[in-house]
Motif scaffolding. Structure first.
Motif, PDB file in Angstrom:
ATOM      1  N   GLY A  28       0.786  -1.228   0.000  1.00 22.04           N
ATOM      2  CA  GLY A  28       0.000   0.000   0.000  1.00 22.04           C
ATOM      3  C   GLY A  28       0.815   1.274   0.000  1.00 22.04           C
ATOM      4  N   ARG A  29       2.124   1.159   0.213  1.00 22.80           N
ATOM      5  CA  ARG A  29       2.970   2.343   0.188  1.00 22.80           C
ATOM      6  C   ARG A  29       3.347   2.704  -1.249  1.00 22.80           C
ATOM      7  NH1 ARG A  29       5.463  -0.393   5.175  1.00 22.80           N
ATOM      8  NH2 ARG A  29       6.229  -1.881   3.631  1.00 22.80           N
ATOM      9  N   ARG A  30       3.792   3.930  -1.442  1.00 20.69           N
ATOM     10  CA  ARG A  30       4.266   4.374  -2.758  1.00 20.69           C
ATOM     11  C   ARG A  30       5.724   3.958  -2.936  1.00 20.69           C
ATOM     12  NH1 ARG A  30       2.357  10.345  -1.361  1.00 20.69           N
ATOM     13  NH2 ARG A  30       3.024   9.483   0.650  1.00 20.69           N
ATOM     14  N   HIS A  31       6.175   3.958  -4.199  1.00 20.33           N
ATOM     15  CA  HIS A  31       7.517   3.472  -4.507  1.00 20.33           C
ATOM     16  C   HIS A  31       8.345   4.609  -5.089  1.00 20.33           C
ATOM     17  CE1 HIS A  31       9.916  -0.294  -6.047  1.00 20.33           C
ATOM     18  NE2 HIS A  31      10.585   0.412  -5.145  1.00 20.33           N
ATOM     19  N   LEU A  71       8.217   6.587  -8.677  1.00 15.23           N
ATOM     20  CA  LEU A  71       8.102   5.858  -9.940  1.00 15.23           C
ATOM     21  C   LEU A  71       6.886   6.325 -10.712  1.00 15.23           C
ATOM     22  CD1 LEU A  71      10.082   3.929  -8.380  1.00 15.23           C
ATOM     23  CD2 LEU A  71       8.907   2.026  -9.532  1.00 15.23           C
ATOM     24  N   ASP A  72       7.037   6.486 -12.024  1.00 14.79           N
ATOM     25  CA  ASP A  72       5.898   6.738 -12.895  1.00 14.79           C
ATOM     26  C   ASP A  72       5.169   5.420 -13.154  1.00 14.79           C
ATOM     27  OD1 ASP A  72       6.389   9.436 -13.119  1.00 14.79           O
ATOM     28  OD2 ASP A  72       7.457   9.290 -15.029  1.00 14.79           O
ATOM     29  N   PRO A  73       3.887   5.474 -13.551  1.00 17.62           N
ATOM     30  CA  PRO A  73       3.154   4.236 -13.843  1.00 17.62           C
ATOM     31  C   PRO A  73       3.881   3.395 -14.892  1.00 17.62           C
ATOM     32  CG  PRO A  73       1.638   6.081 -13.727  1.00 17.62           C
ATOM     33  CD  PRO A  73       3.018   6.668 -13.660  1.00 17.62           C
ATOM     34  N   GLY A  74       4.053   2.126 -14.599  1.00 22.67           N
ATOM     35  CA  GLY A  74       4.683   1.201 -15.536  1.00 22.67           C
ATOM     36  C   GLY A  74       6.198   1.181 -15.483  1.00 22.67           C
ATOM     37  N   GLU A  75       6.811   2.048 -14.687  1.00 17.54           N
ATOM     38  CA  GLU A  75       8.267   2.092 -14.591  1.00 17.54           C
ATOM     39  C   GLU A  75       8.804   1.045 -13.627  1.00 17.54           C
ATOM     40  OE1 GLU A  75      10.553   6.289 -15.248  1.00 17.54           O
ATOM     41  OE2 GLU A  75       9.382   6.097 -13.413  1.00 17.54           O
ATOM     42  N   THR A  76       9.990   0.546 -13.915  1.00 17.57           N
ATOM     43  CA  THR A  76      10.730  -0.230 -12.929  1.00 17.57           C
ATOM     44  C   THR A  76      11.515   0.741 -12.049  1.00 17.57           C
ATOM     45  OG1 THR A  76      12.722  -0.428 -14.281  1.00 17.57           O
ATOM     46  CG2 THR A  76      10.995  -2.097 -14.610  1.00 17.57           C
ATOM     47  N   PRO A  77      11.933   0.304 -10.876  1.00 19.76           N
ATOM     48  CA  PRO A  77      12.764   1.182 -10.045  1.00 19.76           C
ATOM     49  C   PRO A  77      14.040   1.623 -10.750  1.00 19.76           C
ATOM     50  CG  PRO A  77      11.979  -0.673  -8.758  1.00 19.76           C
ATOM     51  CD  PRO A  77      11.603  -0.957 -10.178  1.00 19.76           C
ATOM     52  N   ARG A  83      15.922   7.902 -14.934  1.00 23.22           N
ATOM     53  CA  ARG A  83      15.144   9.060 -15.404  1.00 23.22           C
ATOM     54  C   ARG A  83      15.346  10.249 -14.475  1.00 23.22           C
ATOM     55  NH1 ARG A  83      10.686  10.817 -13.419  1.00 23.22           N
ATOM     56  NH2 ARG A  83      10.066   8.801 -12.482  1.00 23.22           N
ATOM     57  N   GLU A  84      15.256  10.011 -13.175  1.00 20.78           N
ATOM     58  CA  GLU A  84      15.431  11.101 -12.220  1.00 20.78           C
ATOM     59  C   GLU A  84      16.851  11.671 -12.277  1.00 20.78           C
ATOM     60  OE1 GLU A  84      13.368  12.643 -10.296  1.00 20.78           O
ATOM     61  OE2 GLU A  84      11.567  11.404 -10.382  1.00 20.78           O
ATOM     62  N   LEU A  85      17.830  10.823 -12.506  1.00 20.85           N
ATOM     63  CA  LEU A  85      19.205  11.281 -12.639  1.00 20.85           C
ATOM     64  C   LEU A  85      19.338  12.240 -13.817  1.00 20.85           C
ATOM     65  CD1 LEU A  85      21.992  10.839 -11.305  1.00 20.85           C
ATOM     66  CD2 LEU A  85      22.347   8.949 -12.911  1.00 20.85           C
ATOM     67  N   HIS A  86      18.656  11.922 -14.889  1.00 22.09           N
ATOM     68  CA  HIS A  86      18.678  12.804 -16.069  1.00 22.09           C
ATOM     69  C   HIS A  86      17.888  14.087 -15.813  1.00 22.09           C
ATOM     70  CE1 HIS A  86      18.536  14.218 -20.177  1.00 22.09           C
ATOM     71  NE2 HIS A  86      17.222  14.223 -20.117  1.00 22.09           N
ATOM     72  N   GLU A  87      16.695  13.955 -15.233  1.00 19.53           N
ATOM     73  CA  GLU A  87      15.856  15.133 -15.026  1.00 19.53           C
ATOM     74  C   GLU A  87      16.465  16.118 -14.034  1.00 19.53           C
ATOM     75  OE1 GLU A  87      11.534  12.936 -15.887  1.00 19.53           O
ATOM     76  OE2 GLU A  87      12.003  13.698 -13.878  1.00 19.53           O
ATOM     77  N   GLU A  88      17.093  15.615 -12.992  1.00 18.59           N
ATOM     78  CA  GLU A  88      17.622  16.501 -11.955  1.00 18.59           C
ATOM     79  C   GLU A  88      19.023  17.020 -12.268  1.00 18.59           C
ATOM     80  OE1 GLU A  88      17.243  15.288  -7.919  1.00 18.59           O
ATOM     81  OE2 GLU A  88      15.319  14.267  -8.272  1.00 18.59           O
ATOM     82  N   LEU A  89      19.874  16.164 -12.834  1.00 21.86           N
ATOM     83  CA  LEU A  89      21.274  16.539 -13.024  1.00 21.86           C
ATOM     84  C   LEU A  89      21.720  16.582 -14.474  1.00 21.86           C
ATOM     85  CD1 LEU A  89      22.989  14.597 -10.092  1.00 21.86           C
ATOM     86  CD2 LEU A  89      22.093  16.922 -10.124  1.00 21.86           C
ATOM     87  N   GLY A  90      20.832  16.230 -15.402  1.00 23.33           N
ATOM     88  CA  GLY A  90      21.203  16.254 -16.815  1.00 23.33           C
ATOM     89  C   GLY A  90      22.171  15.159 -17.205  1.00 23.33           C
ATOM     90  N   LEU A  91      22.237  14.085 -16.429  1.00 29.35           N
ATOM     91  CA  LEU A  91      23.161  12.986 -16.715  1.00 29.35           C
ATOM     92  C   LEU A  91      22.424  11.853 -17.407  1.00 29.35           C
ATOM     93  CD1 LEU A  91      25.886  11.566 -16.472  1.00 29.35           C
ATOM     94  CD2 LEU A  91      25.241  10.829 -14.171  1.00 29.35           C
TER      95      LEU A  91
END
Length: 205
Positions: A28-31, A71-77, A83-91
């Motif tokens: 029941g928790r978010r990921h 995590l976005d719907p359908g994403e693996t961890p 994705r977050e590494l790219h969005e936050e740091l451009g890597l």
């Protein structure tokens, strides 16, 4: 004493391959996924990016954080971490840049946080932090990673609150817990668990 050359690509692969990370069911928790990235500084020494979030953000304003998010719907961890590494740091990091995984950590805000370790030969100066999510980008040295944490007892919990000293600040869990386990596994070869480490009371809401 820390392991010699512990933050090279080969050493990280070896140390994390020996570590059996623990998964926690969501129930029941978010990921969410977070990243400990190991890059180079201008002198070719290994460093870890750490961010401080803008104070105008609604969630966790002004806090120190590792790159990461829900995590976005359908994403693996793993996909969410990169994705977050790219969005936050451009890597832009390929899936094979993930050299290992640390223990899941349950936050008081209702998340199961899955930490991944990414190695890249990118120089930290070449990152392009998003101003929407990053106010300050810090380059954490190996010596700073190896700082001894503090463990503080509080009346509200039977678990100690972990505090990681960093440049005059005390950083708390979950960031401090993840960094501490990375330090233990990667720098010292100790398979220390973090499920017994608490967040401060101000983070319980």
């Amino acid at each position: 004493m820390p392991i010699s050359n512990a933050l090279t690509h080969t050493a990280l692969q070896d140390s994390l391959a020996c570590f059996e990370s623990r998964r926690i069911p969501l129930e029941g928790r978010r990921h969410a996924a977070v990243v400990i990235a190991v890059l180079n500084d201008d002198a070719g020494k290994p460093v870890m990016p750490l961010t401080r979030r803008p104070t105008r953000l609604r969630a966790h304003p002004g806090q120190f954080a590792l790159p990461g998010g829900r995590l976005d719907p359908g994403e693996t961890p793993e996909e969410a971490a990169l994705r977050e590494l790219h969005e936050e740091l451009g890597l832009d990091a390929a899936p094979n840049s993930i050299v290992g995984r640390l223990d899941d950590y349950v936050t008081r805000s209702g998340y199961v946080m899955s930490p991944f370790v990414v190695w890249s030969d990118t120089t930290i100066a070449d990152l392009k932090p998003s101003p929407d999510e990053v106010d300050v980008l810090f380059s954490v040295t190996e010596a700073e990673l190896d700082s001894e944490p503090r463990f503080v007892d509080i009346p509200e919990s039977d678990k100690p609150v972990i505090q990681w000293p960093f440049r005059g600040h005390l950083i708390h869990a979950p960031t401090a817990a993840v960094v501490y386990q990375f330090r233990e596994v990667a720098l010292h070869g100790r398979h220390t668990r973090i499920d017994g480490l608490e967040q401060p009371v101000f983070a319980w809401r």
